[in-house]
Design a protein around this motif. Structure first.
Motif, mmCIF file in Angstrom:
data_model
loop_
_atom_site.group_PDB
_atom_site.id
_atom_site.type_symbol
_atom_site.label_atom_id
_atom_site.label_comp_id
_atom_site.label_asym_id
_atom_site.label_seq_id
_atom_site.Cartn_x
_atom_site.Cartn_y
_atom_site.Cartn_z
ATOM 1 N N GLN A 19 -0.080 57.867 -17.668
ATOM 2 C CA GLN A 19 1.046 56.826 -17.348
ATOM 3 C C GLN A 19 1.200 56.663 -19.024
ATOM 4 N N GLN A 20 0.211 55.835 -19.776
ATOM 5 C CA GLN A 20 0.671 55.289 -21.333
ATOM 6 C C GLN A 20 0.324 56.480 -21.967
ATOM 7 N N LYS A 21 -0.137 57.483 -21.549
ATOM 8 C CA LYS A 21 -0.178 59.335 -22.551
ATOM 9 C C LYS A 21 1.297 59.369 -22.566
ATOM 10 N N ASN A 22 1.851 59.022 -20.895
ATOM 11 C CA ASN A 22 3.540 60.164 -21.238
ATOM 12 C C ASN A 22 3.974 59.343 -21.553
ATOM 13 N N LEU A 23 4.182 58.013 -21.338
ATOM 14 C CA LEU A 23 5.024 56.378 -22.481
ATOM 15 C C LEU A 23 4.462 56.966 -24.070
ATOM 16 N N GLN A 24 3.471 57.101 -24.385
ATOM 17 C CA GLN A 24 3.199 57.157 -25.280
ATOM 18 C C GLN A 24 3.874 58.710 -26.408
ATOM 19 N N ALA A 25 4.088 59.748 -26.083
ATOM 20 C CA ALA A 25 5.189 60.412 -26.010
ATOM 21 C C ALA A 25 6.501 60.808 -26.345
ATOM 22 N N GLN A 26 6.790 59.992 -25.216
ATOM 23 C CA GLN A 26 8.012 59.039 -24.286
ATOM 24 C C GLN A 26 8.706 58.750 -25.281
ATOM 25 N N TYR A 27 8.003 57.531 -26.594
ATOM 26 C CA TYR A 27 8.580 57.109 -27.262
ATOM 27 C C TYR A 27 8.408 57.562 -28.520
ATOM 28 N N ALA A 28 7.127 58.423 -28.370
ATOM 29 C CA ALA A 28 7.497 59.070 -30.116
ATOM 30 C C ALA A 28 9.057 59.997 -29.462
ATOM 31 N N GLN A 29 9.398 60.411 -29.023
ATOM 32 C CA GLN A 29 10.438 61.291 -28.937
ATOM 33 C C GLN A 29 11.614 60.448 -28.923
ATOM 34 N N ILE A 30 11.474 59.267 -28.358
ATOM 35 C CA ILE A 30 12.206 58.168 -28.708
ATOM 36 C C ILE A 30 12.716 58.154 -30.258
ATOM 37 N N ASN A 31 11.882 58.451 -31.063
ATOM 38 C CA ASN A 31 11.703 57.290 -32.224
ATOM 39 C C ASN A 31 12.102 58.421 -33.241
ATOM 40 N N ARG A 32 11.711 59.923 -32.546
ATOM 41 C CA ARG A 32 12.146 61.477 -33.544
ATOM 42 C C ARG A 32 13.292 61.341 -33.363
ATOM 43 N N GLN A 33 13.958 61.276 -32.361
ATOM 44 C CA GLN A 33 15.783 61.251 -31.996
ATOM 45 C C GLN A 33 16.685 60.413 -33.111
ATOM 46 N N PHE A 34 15.978 59.272 -32.760
ATOM 47 C CA PHE A 34 17.014 58.013 -33.507
ATOM 48 C C PHE A 34 16.415 58.273 -34.840
ATOM 49 N N ASN A 35 15.260 58.298 -35.177
ATOM 50 C CA ASN A 35 15.565 58.720 -36.869
ATOM 51 C C ASN A 35 16.036 59.839 -37.361
ATOM 52 N N ARG A 36 16.135 60.831 -36.198
ATOM 53 C CA ARG A 36 17.181 62.314 -36.268
ATOM 54 C C ARG A 36 18.563 61.494 -36.763
ATOM 55 N N PHE A 93 22.877 49.594 -35.479
ATOM 56 C CA PHE A 93 22.446 50.703 -34.444
ATOM 57 C C PHE A 93 21.556 49.751 -33.321
ATOM 58 N N THR A 94 22.807 50.549 -31.724
ATOM 59 C CA THR A 94 21.908 50.751 -30.532
ATOM 60 C C THR A 94 21.167 51.679 -30.358
ATOM 61 N N GLY A 95 20.649 51.817 -29.098
ATOM 62 C CA GLY A 95 20.532 52.992 -27.846
ATOM 63 C C GLY A 95 19.981 52.280 -26.765
ATOM 64 N N TYR A 96 20.343 53.108 -26.629
ATOM 65 C CA TYR A 96 20.554 53.410 -24.925
ATOM 66 C C TYR A 96 19.898 54.987 -23.758
ATOM 67 N N VAL A 97 18.272 54.214 -23.723
ATOM 68 C CA VAL A 97 17.451 55.413 -23.565
ATOM 69 C C VAL A 97 17.254 55.761 -21.642
ATOM 70 N N ASN A 98 17.445 56.822 -21.331
ATOM 71 C CA ASN A 98 17.188 57.141 -19.653
ATOM 72 C C ASN A 98 18.634 56.998 -18.883
ATOM 73 N N LEU A 99 19.799 57.701 -19.349
ATOM 74 C CA LEU A 99 20.800 57.745 -18.236
ATOM 75 C C LEU A 99 21.003 58.724 -17.714
ATOM 76 N N LYS A 100 20.899 59.299 -16.741
ATOM 77 C CA LYS A 100 21.019 60.341 -16.289
ATOM 78 C C LYS A 100 22.358 60.710 -16.118
ATOM 79 N N SER A 101 23.591 59.677 -16.679
ATOM 80 C CA SER A 101 25.075 60.296 -16.979
ATOM 81 C C SER A 101 25.354 59.668 -17.718
ATOM 82 N N VAL A 102 26.391 59.903 -18.332
ATOM 83 C CA VAL A 102 26.949 59.535 -19.712
ATOM 84 C C VAL A 102 28.788 59.686 -19.749
ATOM 85 N N SER A 103 29.650 58.686 -19.847
ATOM 86 C CA SER A 103 30.453 58.467 -19.865
ATOM 87 C C SER A 103 30.995 58.314 -20.752
#
Length: 438
Positions: free
Chosen positions: A218-235, A381-391
């Motif tokens: 689980q912690q490895k998955n979180l590590q990968a998820q945090y890294a992906q969020i960080n990359r996407q946010f920075n881009r 900037f504010t970021g909101y992650v893990n949404l199944k749908s957006v409006s």
């Protein structure tokens, strides 16, 4: 007169203190009741997970949320106890003051009774009046006797009123002491429950560690998820800053060219030399601005940025109800080091995810099968992650508390966790210091 002013000052001070205390006490009680209700919801959910007989990550996360809430409740109870201590001290001082006033009033009243007794006969009163030197003195003595009787009645009423007020304050003091005693008992109970849940958390963690390293996975998955969020946010931020810079520099170049043309025209009108006209026609070197200056280049962006900063500590939460299951910053679990650049909030399935402040949607990004929405608020900037749908969509203006989408539930754990971030340009901020106290 001094006595009257002192009494008035004490009454006003007490009223102001009681009003402030009532507001603070009511707010703390509201918070404590809210935490108690959330703990009860978590307790029911935890009992359901225990029926599976095998330890699960969801079980562990519920325990973490319960422990966090229970610690918050203990802090709230401590604050209530401190307020009650202040009220007890204030009421004790008031009781002593009123007791002193009552003793003084009784002493003065007793002296008046003795005087009245000694001069109770009509003969003595007439002699007191007739012994006057002249008519004016006789009139004054007659008025004195009348006023003395009235004053005696007022003193008796003051004694009665002070006795009643003293009785009220003593009862209030007793009630406050009883409230404090009740809160101390509740505090001890919460500390006991906290100790039990910490022990249970350790047991569940040990059981999970035996189940083929689920926690580490689980912690490895979180590590990968945090890294992906960080990359996407920075881009996304880099693109936003680059676009803002391109627009600002294009406007600056156009302004510099306009000013150069105006300077050249002025030089011609003044019959200056060709060299001077050519020099005046050269656009000035554009000063390179910082990213923060670029993002707040327009008055609207500067105001929005200042308004966002001005609401630090008062921003609404991105979900209506929830508990923080992972705080901001670097932490180590199961030998894995993770850097959480926001906070993870556990909430209900399908919960509405809301904007914490007005702004403009700059990006809607896919992150591992769910959506991340990024909103710009000037240089913030504010970021909101893990949404199944957006409006909402890119470029759309949003208001405070406007719904952005619905939170997604992890099918593996059955949990609904929203990741939330705040950044000043590209620097991560701890959302805890920006969001209002729940």
């Amino acid at each position: 007169m001094k006595f009257l002013r002192l009494a008035l000052f004490l009454v006003l001070s007490l009223c102001l203190f009681n009003k402030a205390h009532a507001q603070s006490s009511a707010e703390l009680k509201r918070r404590r009741d809210k935490i108690t209700a959330e703990l009860e919801d978590l307790r029911r959910e935890y009992e359901e997970t225990r029926n599976n007989k095998r330890a699960t990550i969801k079980q562990l996360n519920i325990l973490k949320a319960q422990i966090g809430l229970r610690e918050e409740k203990i802090k709230t109870v401590n604050s209530e106890i401190r307020l009650l201590n202040s009220q007890i001290n204030s009421n004790t001082n008031t009781v002593h003051t009123l007791q002193g006033q009552l003793d003084q009033l009784k002493k003065e009243y007793a002296a008046m009774i003795v005087f009245a007794y000694r001069n109770q006969s009509a003969y003595n009163k007439l002699m007191f009046v007739f012994a006057s030197k002249d008519f004016n003195q006789a009139f004054k003595r007659l008025k004195y006797l009348q006023q003395f009787g009235t004053y005696r009645e007022r003193q008796a009423a003051s004694i009665e009123g002070t006795q009643k007020e003293l009785h009220v304050k003593i009862n209030e003091l007793d009630r406050t002491k009883n409230q404090k005693s009740s809160l101390l008992q509740e505090q001890e109970k919460e500390k006991e429950n906290l100790g039990k849940q910490r022990s249970e958390q350790d047991k569940v963690a040990q059981d999970l560690s035996k189940q083929e390293g689920q926690l580490k996975k689980q912690q490895k998955n979180l590590q990968a998820q945090y890294a992906q969020i960080n990359r996407q946010f920075n881009r996304a931020l880099a693109r936003e800053i680059a676009e803002a810079r391109r627009k600002a520099e294009a406007e600056a170049r156009a302004e510099a060219a306009r000013r150069a043309a105006a300077a050249a025209e002025k030089a011609r009108a003044e019959n200056k030399s060709a060299a001077e006209i050519a020099e005046a026609a050269k656009p000035k070197v554009i000063e390179r601005k910082t990213d923060s200056q670029i993002l707040t280049a327009t008055p609207e962006a500067a105001k929005l940025s200042n308004d966002f900063l001005g609401n630090r500590g008062r921003l609404p939460w991105p979900v209506g109800a929830g508990q923080v299951v992972q705080e901001f910053g670097i932490y180590r679990s199961e030998g894995i080091t993770n850097d959480n650049q926001g906070i993870d909030i556990r909430t209900g399935a399908g919960a509405a995810v809301r904007s914490v402040f007005e702004g403009e949607v700059t990006n809607v990004v896919d992150v591992a099968g769910s959506y991340m929405v990024i909103i710009r608020h000037g240089a913030y900037f504010t970021g909101y992650v893990n949404l199944k749908s957006v409006s909402v969509s890119k470029g759309q203006k949003v208001t405070t508390r406007q719904t952005l989408g619905a939170a997604a539930t992890d099918p593996a754990t059955g949990e609904t966790i929203v990741h939330f971030e705040i950044r000043n340009v590209e620097t991560p901020q701890n959302p805890r210091s920006w969001l209002a106290t729940q």
